[in-house]
Structures are given as C-alpha cells and as structure tokens.
Design an enzyme around this catalytic site. Structure first.
Site, mmCIF file in Angstrom:
data_model
loop_
_atom_site.group_PDB
_atom_site.id
_atom_site.type_symbol
_atom_site.label_atom_id
_atom_site.label_comp_id
_atom_site.label_asym_id
_atom_site.label_seq_id
_atom_site.Cartn_x
_atom_site.Cartn_y
_atom_site.Cartn_z
ATOM 1 N N VAL A 8 0.960 -1.201 0.264
ATOM 2 C CA VAL A 8 0.095 0.089 0.039
ATOM 3 C C VAL A 8 0.826 1.091 0.032
ATOM 4 O O VAL A 8 2.182 1.200 0.667
ATOM 5 C CB VAL A 8 -0.841 0.051 1.251
ATOM 6 C CG1 VAL A 8 -1.940 -1.145 1.312
ATOM 7 C CG2 VAL A 8 -0.137 -0.140 2.488
ATOM 8 N N SER A 9 0.547 2.413 -0.580
ATOM 9 C CA SER A 9 1.238 3.581 -0.784
ATOM 10 C C SER A 9 1.013 4.478 0.351
ATOM 11 O O SER A 9 1.886 5.616 0.574
ATOM 12 C CB SER A 9 1.063 4.259 -1.744
ATOM 13 O OG SER A 9 -0.523 4.761 -2.062
ATOM 14 N N SER A 10 0.208 4.312 1.603
ATOM 15 C CA SER A 10 0.088 5.149 2.466
ATOM 16 C C SER A 10 -0.596 4.565 3.654
ATOM 17 O O SER A 10 -1.050 3.491 3.655
ATOM 18 C CB SER A 10 -0.681 6.451 2.008
ATOM 19 O OG SER A 10 -2.097 6.241 1.816
ATOM 20 N N GLN A 13 -4.290 3.607 3.566
ATOM 21 C CA GLN A 13 -4.824 2.291 2.799
ATOM 22 C C GLN A 13 -4.536 1.407 3.641
ATOM 23 O O GLN A 13 -3.697 1.505 4.704
ATOM 24 C CB GLN A 13 -3.936 2.166 1.486
ATOM 25 C CG GLN A 13 -4.170 3.407 0.618
ATOM 26 C CD GLN A 13 -3.466 3.187 -0.746
ATOM 27 O OE1 GLN A 13 -2.286 3.003 -0.817
ATOM 28 N NE2 GLN A 13 -4.169 3.428 -1.894
#
Length: 219
Positions: A8-10, A13
């Site tokens: 996940v990017s952040s 999420q």
C-alpha cells in the site's frame, strides 16, 4: 513455495483488503500461500523500500509470486516488465489476481504477447519523452537562451523549506536525522538522504544538530 506480495502507498490504505484477495484466490485454487511480504511504500520509493530485492531473494526455481495487480510491483511499466522477465528466467511464475491475462506460467500462454505489447508502448513513450526533451533544449539554445542556473543565482525553493522551522525545533529537542525523517515522511514523501542533505546544507540546522547530537532521543 508461493509468496504473497502486498503493498500500500500510505497509512490511509490498508493491507487487509489485498491480503483477503490473496487468501480468497488461494482458497479458490486450493493452494496455500507460504509467506506474505507486506509493505507500506509508494512507487516513488526505492526497490529496497518496497522490498523487491527481498522478494527476489526468497523465490527460486518453480516458486510462484502472487499479488493483486501489476501496479503493486513497480513505479512504471518498464520496471514491472523487467522484474517479470527476471523472474521468468528463474522459472518463477507470477499471478496477478485482478489481471489474470497478465499472469505468467502455463495458466495463460497469451500473457507473454500482451506483456510484449505493453513493453513496446512503454519503450515508445520513454523514447518520445526523451526526444521531446532534447528538441525542447535544442529549440531553447537556438533562441539564444542559456541553459542551467546563472552564476550567483539562488537555488529554487527546496521541498523541505516548508518544514524548516519544525526541523530546527526537532533538532533543538535532540532528535536525530532518522527520527526527523520518520516524522516528516508522514507528511510528505521524502527520503532519508534528502533530509540528511537538507540539514547538512543549512548552517543553522547543522549547528543545532551538532549542539544536541549527543542527546539524541531516538536511535
């Protein structure tokens, strides 16, 4: 061995959704995912941050990598295709749950053709951008414009300038570069080396760091 890769990017999420998708796929195909690698890092981060090297190191001949979709593995199409080719040479299959047409191995013999087409367009796009950039520079030179920063000109505002006062405060509190990076990276995507270089290039920040370095609160 079947390895599940989740990214996940952040913090906003959640890895749970991807993990559920992988477990559901395993149940439907009556297989067991032996290990999961879960990562919280955007595609702008390095391969080390995204644990790509760790993934490659854990897989060997006959193994399988499972992830939800192509974009989980790289920052652009060429990166992902190069990774796929590297794994294929080691006889490692890759399954994309949401994009089965791109999965490798015997499940979908047409995937190689589709990926070749994607690779062609990715290469063409990169060449187009490179050519357009060169043409722009040549046009600027033809008009007599001097390229690069003029002597004595100040650098443009740096990405971390908006956090400078906070960084100074953290340094005065005794926090080291690693701790400051963790705090700043929650607000903007920035590497440890960027924070380190920013502090080193600012005399006041560097002085504050040296004054309180021995009292660092966080290792």
């Amino acid at each position: 061995m079947i390895l599940g890769y989740i990214r996940v990017s952040s913090e906003k999420q959640f890895t749970d959704n991807q993990k559920h998708a992988l477990l559901n796929w395993a149940q439907q195909n009556k297989v067991i995912i032996d290990e999961f690698i879960e990562v919280e890092a955007s595609t702008k981060k390095s391969e080390a941050d995204r644990k790509i090297h760790e993934v490659i190191g854990k897989l060997s001949n006959g193994d399988e990598l499972v992830t939800t979709e192509l974009s989980r593995l790289g920052r652009n199409m060429l990166d992902v295709l190069n990774l796929i080719n590297e794994l294929e040479t080691q006889n490692i299959a890759i399954t994309f749950i949401k994009q089965p047409e791109l999965s490798t191995g015997n499940r979908n013999p047409q995937s190689k053709l589709i990926r070749a087409i994607f690779g062609y367009f990715a290469e063409a796009e990169r060449d187009f951008i490179s050519q357009r950039t060169k043409q722009g520079l040549e046009a600027a030179k033809a008009k007599g414009k001097k390229l690069g920063r003029p002597k004595g000109a100040k650098a443009k505002e740096k990405k971390l300038d908006e956090f400078r006062d906070s960084i100074l405060e953290y340094l005065n509190m005794g926090l080291n570069t690693s701790a400051i990076h963790k705090i700043i990276s929650d607000k903007t995507e920035v590497s440890y080396n960027t924070v380190k270089t920013y502090i080193a290039s600012d005399k006041e920040l560097k002085r504050a760091q040296n004054n309180y370095k021995k009292w660092s609160l966080i290792a």
